[in-house]
Design an enzyme around this catalytic site. Structure first.
Site: not given
Ligand SMILES: NC(=O)c1ccc[n+]([C@@H]2O[C@H](COP(=O)([O-])OP(=O)(O)OC[C@H]3O[C@@H](n4cnc5c(N)ncnc54)[C@H](O)[C@@H]3O)[C@@H](O)[C@H]2O)c1
Length: 448
Positions: A285
């Site tokens: 983030c």
């Molecule tokens: N991690 C955090 O603390 C946090 C907090 C708030 C917001 N976010 C936001 O949330 C979003 C997701 O972050 P995250 O940390 O959960 O990511 P992550 O990498 O942990 O998880 C993403 C998941 O999406 C899957 N994926 C990717 N492309 C795909 C597709 N085309 N079809 C299906 N699945 C697919 C991946 O395999 C993975 O399991 C981002 O935009 C991030 O900025 C994250």
């Protein structure tokens, strides 16, 4: 199409879906089962929704279906309860099951390209899959962090390309995820959630959905406003962390203890918020999201100078840590080239098992580049592969501490016994004030 109930209430596809939220018959699809998506899916199952997670990673799909969690905030027991005992949660890689869903929540990554511009490839890929199978009566909600305009300008045209219209046939919203991994006090349920949509009916449907599981939902006028809220929140953190990082570098030069200054400043009962310096910012983030806004602002011929400056200062911190480590070693008659450095903590923040974008990667790289022999210990990250280095966490023994010329604390995990570290290490550079409250020994433990 609308009809009326026996009591004269108008029934529309939107009210029908909202009824399905109330009686939990709505099927919930969660696309992207990562740090955000998996806890979200578990939360929805806990309150009785039937949830199907979609992920392109077959191994993640298999692990969810086996009740084997790979996310720190989700315990195996919790997952198994929803997957096996209650059979409310499952995962799949089969996009053709999307039409079974009443709600599709998208939580896929939003990284940056090498040139610090938004990389929407994951949102676009998922939007294509959803658009190809969209049916009337579905709510689509994007939760990935992104720049203001993504939902309206990128997703909406893709979803409407098949002839269905947002607001009439399906509903589209943006609701940013605010999960704070590792935070025991604020979880999905008690963290206020912002919801915005371009169309009034979309907003109403999305609010009704989120109100089922979140104690306080905050409506805003559009998806653009909701997107801006999220990038502003992360920019706020990035800028304030940069401010205290700059202060730390100035205090170093002025021979002042930045931690003492911040502790004392934090006693002011109003008008101040506590932020702390460190070896840099990490995670999915803070280092990334402000650049989404910076990029979008350019379209409006606007330079976001705070964002640029904060990024510059925060990215400089690993080098500052290196400089300070070199100075310390040199004060003890040692050069970095012949030094053994034991790094404590490679996760980007305390008590989580996530090393994405962690400043530790850069610090380790800089140390190794200057010839130091580097090892690390992190109770939550057994293996660390970055910049071509492939290291395994070493046990934190008195021998390992004593053998190191310098112990460099980069993450202040609670599971580490810092009194033990301070007792057995010969020299410590503590970039997190993790040794606060333990006997430090004169000159032995130096703070950032
Ligand atoms: N991690 C955090 O603390 C946090 C907090 C708030 C917001 N976010 C936001 O949330 C979003 C997701 O972050 P995250 O940390 O959960 O990511 P992550 O990498 O942990 O998880 C993403 C998941 O999406 C899957 N994926 C990717 N492309 C795909 C597709 N085309 N079809 C299906 N699945 C697919 C991946 O395999 C993975 O399991 C981002 O935009 C991030 O900025 C994250």
């Amino acid at each position: 199409m609308s009809s009326y109930t026996s009591t004269g209430t108008m029934v529309t596809p939107a009210t029908e879906l909202m009824e399905k939220f109330k009686d939990r018959t709505a099927r919930v699809g969660v696309v992207g089962l990562g740090y955000v998506g998996l806890p979200f899916a578990v939360e929805k199952a806990k309150v009785g929704f039937r949830v199907l997670g979609f992920d392109r990673s077959q191994s993640r799909v298999d692990r969810v279906n086996a009740g084997d969690s790979y996310i720190g905030d989700v315990r195996d027991r919790e997952l198994r309860e929803q997957v096996q005992d209650r059979a409310l949660l499952a995962a799949t890689g089969d996009w053709d099951r999307l039409p079974e869903m009443d709600v599709i929540v998208i939580c896929v990554p939003t990284p940056l390209t090498r040139n610090l511009t938004p990389d929407l490839q994951y949102i676009e890929a998922v939007s294509r899959e959803v658009a190809g199978r969209l049916r009337p009566g579905q709510l689509i909600s994007l939760e990935s962090t992104t720049y203001p305009g993504t939902t309206e300008e990128v997703m909406k045209p893709m979803l409407e390309a098949g002839g269905l219209e947002e607001g009439r046939d399906f509903w589209l919203a943006f609701s940013p995820e605010r999960v704070d991994p590792g935070n025991q006090r604020y979880t999905t349920r008690n963290t206020n959630k912002v919801v915005g949509a371009g169309h009034a009916v979309s907003r109403e449907v999305a609010l009704a959905f989120y109100r089922q599981t979140i104690l306080h939902v905050v409506p805003v006028s559009s998806s653009r406003a909701a997107e801006m809220v999220k990038v502003f929140e992360n920019t706020f953190r990035a800028v304030n962390i940069a401010l205290v990082n700059e202060l730390a570098m100035l205090c170093d030069r002025m021979d002042l203890d930045v931690w003492e200054i911040l502790d004392a400043a934090g006693t002011k009962p109003f008008g101040i918020l506590s932020f702390y310096p460190g070896p840099g910012v990490g995670g999915h983030c803070i280092p990334l999201d402000p650049h989404y806004l910076e990029w979008k602002a350019r379209e409006f011929n606007f330079n976001t100078r705070f964002i640029a400056l904060a990024g510059e200062i925060n990215r400089r911190m690993p080098e500052f840590v290196l400089e300070k480590a070199m100075r310390l070693l040199s004060d003890h008659g040692l050069g970095l080239r012949s030094a053994k450095v034991l790094v404590l903590g490679v996760a980007y923040k305390k008590d989580i098992d996530d090393a994405r974008e962690s400043p530790a990667a850069e610090v380790l790289h800089l140390l190794a580049q200057r010839g130091a022999t580097v090892a690390y210990h992190d109770p939550l990250i057994p293996r660390f592969r970055e910049y071509g280095h492939d290291l395994e966490s070493v046990p934190l023994t008195d021998g390992a501490l004593d053998e190191a010329d310098l112990v460099l604390i980069l993450t202040d995990h609670s599971a580490v016994d810092y009194a033990f570290v301070a007792r057995h290490a010969r020299l410590v550079l503590d970039t997190r004030n993790a040794t606060r409250g333990v006997p430090r020994g004169p000159g032995k433990v130096v703070l950032l």
